[in-house]
Scaffold this motif. Structure first.
Motif, PDB file in Angstrom:
ATOM      1  N   LYS A  20      44.712  43.388  29.116  1.00  0.00           N
ATOM      2  CA  LYS A  20      44.085  42.164  28.607  1.00  0.00           C
ATOM      3  C   LYS A  20      43.538  41.364  29.783  1.00  0.00           C
ATOM      4  O   LYS A  20      44.156  41.347  30.857  1.00  0.00           O
ATOM      5  N   LYS A  21      42.401  40.721  29.554  1.00  0.00           N
ATOM      6  CA  LYS A  21      41.818  39.878  30.614  1.00  0.00           C
ATOM      7  C   LYS A  21      41.395  38.555  29.993  1.00  0.00           C
ATOM      8  O   LYS A  21      40.733  38.547  28.958  1.00  0.00           O
ATOM      9  N   LEU A  30      43.333  35.646  34.333  1.00  0.00           N
ATOM     10  CA  LEU A  30      44.699  36.085  34.019  1.00  0.00           C
ATOM     11  C   LEU A  30      44.614  37.536  33.554  1.00  0.00           C
ATOM     12  O   LEU A  30      43.940  37.834  32.566  1.00  0.00           O
ATOM     13  N   LEU A  31      45.253  38.437  34.301  1.00  0.00           N
ATOM     14  CA  LEU A  31      45.218  39.856  33.942  1.00  0.00           C
ATOM     15  C   LEU A  31      46.592  40.308  33.463  1.00  0.00           C
ATOM     16  O   LEU A  31      47.611  40.010  34.097  1.00  0.00           O
ATOM     17  N   SER A  32      46.609  41.038  32.358  1.00  0.00           N
ATOM     18  CA  SER A  32      47.846  41.667  31.880  1.00  0.00           C
ATOM     19  C   SER A  32      47.738  43.152  32.187  1.00  0.00           C
ATOM     20  O   SER A  32      46.816  43.825  31.718  1.00  0.00           O
ATOM     21  N   GLN A  34      49.359  46.932  32.244  1.00  0.00           N
ATOM     22  CA  GLN A  34      50.385  47.786  31.661  1.00  0.00           C
ATOM     23  C   GLN A  34      50.888  48.751  32.728  1.00  0.00           C
ATOM     24  O   GLN A  34      50.088  49.384  33.425  1.00  0.00           O
ATOM     25  N   TYR A  67      53.139  36.354  37.692  1.00  0.00           N
ATOM     26  CA  TYR A  67      53.026  35.183  36.820  1.00  0.00           C
ATOM     27  C   TYR A  67      53.927  35.358  35.605  1.00  0.00           C
ATOM     28  O   TYR A  67      54.477  34.415  35.071  1.00  0.00           O
ATOM     29  N   ASN A  68      54.063  36.618  35.197  1.00  0.00           N
ATOM     30  CA  ASN A  68      54.950  36.911  34.072  1.00  0.00           C
ATOM     31  C   ASN A  68      55.280  38.396  34.099  1.00  0.00           C
ATOM     32  O   ASN A  68      54.470  39.201  34.558  1.00  0.00           O
ATOM     33  N   LEU A  73      54.963  45.407  31.381  1.00  0.00           N
ATOM     34  CA  LEU A  73      53.809  44.496  31.457  1.00  0.00           C
ATOM     35  C   LEU A  73      53.965  43.499  32.616  1.00  0.00           C
ATOM     36  O   LEU A  73      54.979  42.815  32.715  1.00  0.00           O
ATOM     37  N   GLU A  75      51.889  40.306  34.563  1.00  0.00           N
ATOM     38  CA  GLU A  75      50.721  39.427  34.508  1.00  0.00           C
ATOM     39  C   GLU A  75      50.503  38.765  35.860  1.00  0.00           C
ATOM     40  O   GLU A  75      51.466  38.343  36.512  1.00  0.00           O
ATOM     41  N   LEU A  77      47.894  35.809  37.805  1.00  0.00           N
ATOM     42  CA  LEU A  77      46.937  34.720  37.566  1.00  0.00           C
ATOM     43  C   LEU A  77      46.315  34.396  38.910  1.00  0.00           C
ATOM     44  O   LEU A  77      47.042  34.108  39.865  1.00  0.00           O
TER      45      LEU A  77
END
Ligand SMILES: Cc1cc2nc3c(=O)[nH]c(=O)nc-3n(C[C@H](O)[C@H](O)[C@H](O)COP(=O)(O)OP(=O)(O)OC[C@H]3O[C@@H](n4cnc5c(N)ncnc54)[C@H](O)[C@@H]3O)c2cc1C
Ligand code: FES
Length: 273
Positions: A20-21, A30-32, A34, A67-68, A73, A75, A77
């Protein structure tokens, strides 16, 4: 430098995929990512080195705080400031990313007898402190956890949604006064400090060096403070010495530490500015 605990988490070099972007502001992404379930859970304050697999001209991975994280996963930022961050922001969904991590030493947890845990973020410093704040809030101890977030303008403010929870509070400052307190995040913190007992307060900071330097100046010597430093990095694993910073060695003598391996988090009293 005092003996610092070596992280027991062994870094891995893995391939991730862009899941996800989100452009959270015109220049912030913010990039997610995997990753395999076997990717080790990072400690708050640790970081990863990242680069898109498809760009051979980008020789070096770039460092980013976590970031997470949830199993499989990660993340990140970041602000787009140059070639590496631009290339990451232009990735398409499902494209492959080289990831090395988790790296470095994270934030030491606050001692149990601390009443006030203050996290002070300048600009993108929020990335690492947001992850830390969320991890502290899960411990549900009845302590005040306040995150101070500073930005130049309201438009520049990084996302603070993850910090809006029952156990956390957020205070905002903008240099131009367009949102929250008008002034720097250090000015905002300074206004609160007289009401807090210095030895019952612990401060964690991350942001531009100029901001961290000002932060250190206003802190009572009885207050413990840890800072996450940002230096340009090449290897990220302590081999090239490219990220060395001056610190106080034994007896206050000049010594050097690698931000990637001995940090990025240091006790504020260790750092020579
Ligand atoms: C441990 C660590 C964690 C970081 N976490 C984050 C994060 O969560 N979010 C985020 O936005 N940024 C973070 N950074 C900064 C980020 O790594 C740089 O912005 C990025 O590497 C720039 O790459 P680039 O190729 O786009 O820019 P470049 O073309 O290499 O440089 C563009 C501009 O950015 C400056 N710059 C480059 N590297 C750094 C750096 N390490 N620190 C400060 N300025 C730099 C350069 O001086 C130059 O002005 C972190 C840095 C470190 C060391
Ligand atoms: S980046 Fe190579 S030693 Fe830190």
């Amino acid at each position: 430098m005092k003996n610092r605990k070596i992280s027991k988490i062994k870094p891995l070099s893995v391939k991730g995929r862009l899941l996800k972007k989100q452009m959270v502001a015109p220049d912030k992404c913010l990039l997610s990512l995997q990753v395999d379930l076997s990717f080790p859970a990072p400690q708050p304050g640790q970081f990863i080195m990242v680069k898109p697999s498809k760009y051979p001209h980008l020789l070096l991975r770039r460092p980013f705080c976590i970031y997470n994280f949830t199993p499989s996963l990660i993340e990140i930022l970041f602000q787009i400031v140059g070639r590496g961050t631009e290339a990451l922001s232009l990735l398409n969904l499902n494209e492959e990313i080289d990831i090395l991590g988790p790296l470095g030493k994270g934030f030491p947890p606050p001692p149990r007898d601390m009443d006030n845990i203050l996290l002070v973020a300048g600009g993108m410093g929020i990335a690492t402190l947001s992850f830390f704040a969320q991890s502290l809030s899960r411990k549900k101890a009845s302590r005040k956890i306040i995150t101070y977030v500073g930005a130049k303008t309201a438009q520049d403010l990084p996302p603070i949604k993850p910090l809006e929870s029952k156990h956390l509070s957020v205070k905002i400052s903008t240099d131009d006064g367009s949102l929250g307190f008008a002034g720097t995040v250090v000015d905002l913190l300074q206004a609160d400090l007289p009401s807090l007992l210095p030895h019952k307060t612990i401060i964690y900071g991350c942001g531009p060096s100029a901001m961290l330097r000002e932060l250190v100046k206003i802190i009572d010597p009885k207050t413990k403070c840890y800072l996450s430093l940002e230096e340009r990095m090449a290897c990220g694993i302590g081999a090239c010495l490219g990220c060395a910073v001056a610190i106080k060695g034994k007896g206050g003598s000049l010594s050097y530490a690698r931000v990637c391996k001995d940090g990025p988090v240091f006790r504020s009293t260790e750092i020579l500015w």
